[in-house]
Design a protein around this motif. Structure first.
Motif, short mmCIF file in Angstrom:
data_model
loop_
_atom_site.label_atom_id
_atom_site.label_comp_id
_atom_site.label_asym_id
_atom_site.label_seq_id
_atom_site.Cartn_x
_atom_site.Cartn_y
_atom_site.Cartn_z
N UNK A 128 -80.95 -6.01 -19.49
CA UNK A 128 -80.91 -4.44 -18.65
C UNK A 128 -80.96 -4.79 -17.05
N UNK A 129 -81.34 -5.67 -16.18
CA UNK A 129 -80.99 -5.60 -15.04
C UNK A 129 -79.58 -5.96 -14.36
N UNK A 130 -79.12 -6.88 -15.83
CA UNK A 130 -77.35 -7.07 -15.86
C UNK A 130 -76.65 -6.00 -15.41
N UNK A 131 -77.41 -5.20 -16.48
CA UNK A 131 -76.53 -3.78 -16.67
C UNK A 131 -76.86 -2.93 -15.60
N UNK A 132 -77.97 -2.81 -15.13
CA UNK A 132 -78.52 -2.16 -13.79
C UNK A 132 -77.70 -2.79 -12.78
N UNK A 133 -76.83 -3.52 -12.82
CA UNK A 133 -76.15 -4.49 -11.65
C UNK A 133 -75.00 -4.26 -11.42
N UNK A 134 -74.14 -4.55 -12.61
CA UNK A 134 -73.36 -3.55 -12.91
C UNK A 134 -72.72 -1.93 -12.68
N UNK A 135 -74.11 -1.11 -12.78
CA UNK A 135 -73.62 0.28 -12.43
C UNK A 135 -74.19 0.32 -11.64
N UNK A 136 -74.93 -0.81 -10.75
CA UNK A 136 -75.34 0.20 -9.46
C UNK A 136 -73.91 -0.87 -7.97
N UNK A 137 -73.05 -1.64 -9.03
CA UNK A 137 -71.92 -2.47 -7.94
C UNK A 137 -70.71 -1.42 -8.31
N UNK A 138 -70.66 -0.16 -8.94
CA UNK A 138 -70.21 0.10 -9.42
C UNK A 138 -68.71 -0.72 -10.44
N UNK A 139 -69.31 -1.70 -11.52
CA UNK A 139 -68.15 -2.08 -12.32
C UNK A 139 -68.66 -1.88 -13.43
N UNK A 140 -67.55 -0.29 -13.54
CA UNK A 140 -67.75 -0.28 -15.12
C UNK A 140 -66.63 -0.03 -16.08
N UNK A 141 -65.85 -1.21 -15.50
CA UNK A 141 -65.32 -1.91 -16.27
C UNK A 141 -65.84 -2.94 -16.88
N UNK A 142 -66.62 -3.68 -16.17
CA UNK A 142 -67.29 -4.64 -16.76
C UNK A 142 -68.56 -4.12 -17.63
N UNK A 143 -68.81 -2.86 -17.62
CA UNK A 143 -70.19 -2.63 -18.71
C UNK A 143 -68.89 -1.75 -19.82
N UNK A 144 -67.55 -1.16 -19.51
CA UNK A 144 -67.53 -0.74 -21.12
C UNK A 144 -67.38 -1.71 -21.63
N UNK A 145 -66.83 -3.41 -20.96
CA UNK A 145 -66.70 -4.67 -21.71
C UNK A 145 -67.77 -5.31 -22.14
N UNK A 146 -68.95 -5.05 -22.01
CA UNK A 146 -70.31 -5.36 -22.41
C UNK A 146 -70.09 -4.21 -23.43
N UNK A 147 -70.31 -3.14 -23.10
CA UNK A 147 -70.51 -2.28 -24.41
C UNK A 147 -69.50 -2.46 -25.81
N UNK A 148 -68.62 -3.15 -25.54
CA UNK A 148 -67.41 -2.99 -26.27
C UNK A 148 -68.11 -4.31 -27.57
N UNK A 149 -69.18 -5.51 -26.61
CA UNK A 149 -69.04 -5.98 -27.56
C UNK A 149 -70.19 -6.18 -28.24
N UNK A 150 -70.93 -4.93 -28.01
CA UNK A 150 -72.69 -4.64 -29.17
C UNK A 150 -72.49 -3.94 -29.06
N UNK A 151 -73.36 -3.20 -30.43
CA UNK A 151 -74.15 -1.73 -29.87
C UNK A 151 -74.88 -2.26 -29.69
N UNK A 152 -75.85 -3.05 -29.44
CA UNK A 152 -76.94 -2.82 -29.26
C UNK A 152 -77.19 -2.82 -27.74
N UNK A 153 -75.83 -2.98 -26.95
CA UNK A 153 -75.80 -3.57 -25.63
C UNK A 153 -76.12 -1.99 -25.48
N UNK A 154 -74.86 -1.12 -26.06
CA UNK A 154 -75.32 0.38 -25.85
C UNK A 154 -76.00 1.38 -25.56
N UNK A 155 -77.34 1.25 -26.70
CA UNK A 155 -78.31 1.51 -26.45
C UNK A 155 -79.29 0.99 -25.24
#
Length: 143
Positions: free
Chosen positions: A3-30
């Motif tokens: 979750x700390x890595x996810x928060x970093x993606x959001x706070x740094x506006x790396x929304x492409x990275x966020x989308x890529x992470x969620x494509x890899x895993x439904x657990x990541x989406x949750x």
């Protein structure tokens, strides 16, 4: 992904990275939705809302899309609600939940018990009650 890595993606506006992470895993989406709740609601940060918009670019089931719209509505109504238009935009997302997952009564209840009661939306209250409050789950008239 933590979750700390996810928060970093959001706070740094790396929304492409966020989308890529969620494509890899439904657990990541949750996990992302949990982080959005923290950033968007508890921290009252608009980046939580934008993260929701980014997630809607994913290929998801209707129920998963409804869940993201639900989180967007929650962020708008509870986190960044002092922003002009936040409640109306939140209502839009709540209505999208009902459209995508009409069998989920929780989504209708959010419209009736949250958005229909917001003073800024009083001009829409009668229509919301008529549209979302007339029929219960079985389609029969409420008393």
């Amino acid at each position: 992904m933590k979750q700390t890595e996810i928060a970093t993606l959001i706070r740094t506006c790396d929304f492409k990275g966020l989308i890529m992470a969620c494509r890899d895993s439904k657990e990541t989406l949750m996990d992302v939705l949990k982080v959005i709740d923290r950033i968007g609601v508890l921290e009252e940060n608009i980046l939580g809302y934008y993260a929701c918009l980014s997630l809607l670019q994913l290929e998801l089931t209707n129920e998963e899309q409804a869940g993201i719209h639900h989180m967007a509505a929650f962020v708008l109504a509870n986190g960044i609600n002092t922003t002009e238009g936040a409640y109306r935009l939140g209502l839009y997302h709540a209505q999208m939940c009902v459209e995508l997952a009409p069998e989920n009564m929780v989504y209708k209840q959010v419209i009736l018990r949250v958005f229909a009661e917001i003073p800024e939306l009083k001009d829409m209250r009668t229509e919301l009650l008529r549209k979302y409050g007339e029929e219960d789950r079985m389609g029969s008239k409420k008393r």
